[in-house]
Design a protein around this motif. Structure first.
Motif, short mmCIF file in Angstrom:
data_model
loop_
_atom_site.label_atom_id
_atom_site.label_comp_id
_atom_site.label_asym_id
_atom_site.label_seq_id
_atom_site.Cartn_x
_atom_site.Cartn_y
_atom_site.Cartn_z
N LEU A 31 43.24 47.47 35.82
CA LEU A 31 43.37 46.36 34.87
C LEU A 31 42.23 46.36 33.85
O LEU A 31 42.45 46.21 32.65
CB LEU A 31 43.37 45.04 35.62
N LEU A 32 41.00 46.51 34.32
CA LEU A 32 39.87 46.46 33.42
C LEU A 32 39.88 47.64 32.45
O LEU A 32 39.55 47.48 31.26
CB LEU A 32 38.56 46.43 34.21
N GLN A 33 40.28 48.79 32.94
CA GLN A 33 40.35 49.95 32.04
C GLN A 33 41.46 49.77 31.01
O GLN A 33 41.27 50.05 29.82
CB GLN A 33 40.56 51.22 32.85
N SER A 86 36.16 47.34 31.15
CA SER A 86 35.28 47.94 32.15
C SER A 86 33.84 47.57 31.82
O SER A 86 33.42 47.61 30.66
CB SER A 86 35.44 49.46 32.14
N GLY A 87 33.09 47.17 32.84
CA GLY A 87 31.70 46.77 32.64
C GLY A 87 31.51 45.32 32.25
O GLY A 87 30.37 44.87 32.10
N HIS A 96 32.45 44.00 46.25
CA HIS A 96 32.40 45.46 46.15
C HIS A 96 33.46 45.98 45.17
O HIS A 96 33.16 46.84 44.33
CB HIS A 96 32.63 46.09 47.53
N ALA A 97 34.68 45.43 45.24
CA ALA A 97 35.76 45.89 44.37
C ALA A 97 35.42 45.66 42.91
O ALA A 97 35.68 46.51 42.05
CB ALA A 97 37.07 45.19 44.74
N VAL A 98 34.85 44.49 42.60
CA VAL A 98 34.51 44.18 41.21
C VAL A 98 33.30 44.97 40.74
O VAL A 98 33.29 45.56 39.66
CB VAL A 98 34.27 42.67 41.04
N ASN A 99 32.26 44.99 41.56
CA ASN A 99 31.00 45.60 41.12
C ASN A 99 31.07 47.11 40.99
O ASN A 99 30.17 47.72 40.41
CB ASN A 99 29.88 45.20 42.07
N GLN A 100 32.13 47.73 41.49
CA GLN A 100 32.32 49.16 41.26
C GLN A 100 32.60 49.46 39.79
O GLN A 100 32.27 50.55 39.30
CB GLN A 100 33.48 49.68 42.11
#
Length: 290
Positions: free
Chosen positions: A52-54, A59-60, A138-142
């Protein structure tokens, strides 16, 4: 409420909503955008969030997460009779008989509820598995930076802002029960599920049985009476309706004829995208104001 996890930042922000079968995304820059990605359980959140973020070029970014109702437990209790600085330590033992997991395995947060001035103060206590919260982090901070974990219900509260008058929100996301919330000055005063009204989102107003509509008005009136008589809150100034009804206008007119307060359909970019995005849009509004 401290919203379970929160930190400050000034980067681009997005809001995610997590459930067992999908991840929703909302962002407001440069214009409101809403997307979703199916997933196969919480162990697939990392992949869905990254996709989703990509896809949305986020992202970031700073990320706020809303948990769907199935991912946490919430109980209402009388405020423990301890100093405020000791409250966090007392809460696990105050809720241990009302939750279905060992309290030492839960992340616990709370917010104050309005109560009758003659009664003891009350709290809404939100409990989520520490393991699940760690999985979210963990899922988000990756792929981004986690700023906050909250709940979809509090995202709906944010929709109504900080207005002084008490307002009501009648909300029914697709395939779920009807929910009635009361909000005053940005504080959730009351939340109640109204069961047996699934047909509101399935049939046109003319095809609904009069008894169903009368029962809906009766349930709303009972809640209004409780707010005024028991919690000593002012009369509601507005009833907002967010239901994917084939004839929302007819439903609005029926409710307006049964109550003295104005009744209006909620209209914003999230409604056009899908009512399931409303909690995200509420959270994004808070970001815009901040």
């Amino acid at each position: 409420m401290s919203r379970l996890f929160r930190r400050q930042s000034a980067r681009q922000s997005v809001t995610l909503s997590l459930s067992q079968d999908r991840v929703l995304l909302g962002c407001c820059q440069p214009e409101p955008k809403f997307e979703q990605e199916p997933c196969s359980g919480q162990n697939d959140w990392g992949r869905a969030i990254a996709d989703l973020l990509q896809r949305t070029q986020n992202s970031g970014a700073d990320v706020r997460v809303l948990l769907s109702a199935s991912l946490y437990q919430q109980v209402q209790i009388e405020k423990p009779d301890v100093p405020e600085e000791e409250l966090a330590g007392a809460l696990p033992w105050a809720v241990k008989d009302f939750v279905n997991e060992p309290v030492l395995q839960l992340g616990i947060d709370y917010y104050h509820l309005p109560s009758n001035p003659a009664s003891r103060p009350r709290l809404a206590v939100v409990c989520a598995s520490k393991a699940r919260l760690q999985l979210v982090a963990h899922a988000v901070n990756q792929v981004a930076v986690l700023q906050q974990i909250s709940t979809e219900e509090l995202g709906l509260v944010d929709l109504l802002g900080l207005q002084e008058p008490l307002q009501l929100l009648l909300f029914q996301p697709p395939g779920q029960d009807l929910q009635l919330l009361a909000v005053c000055r940005g504080q959730l005063c009351f939340s109640r599920q109204l069961r047996g009204f699934a047909r509101l989102a399935q049939q046109g107003f003319d095809n609904l049985q009069p008894d169903l509509l009368d029962n809906l008005s009766l349930e709303i009136q009972r809640s209004v009476d409780y707010l005024v008589a028991q919690l000593k809150l002012p009369a509601a100034s507005m009833l907002h309706v967010a239901i994917a009804s084939p004839d929302l206008g007819g439903l609005i007119r029926h409710l307006a004829a049964n109550f003295s307060m104005p009744v209006q359909a909620m209209a914003n970019p999230a409604v056009a995208a899908g009512l399931e995005y409303l909690p995200l849009f509420g959270n994004l509004q808070v970001l815009e104001v901040a």
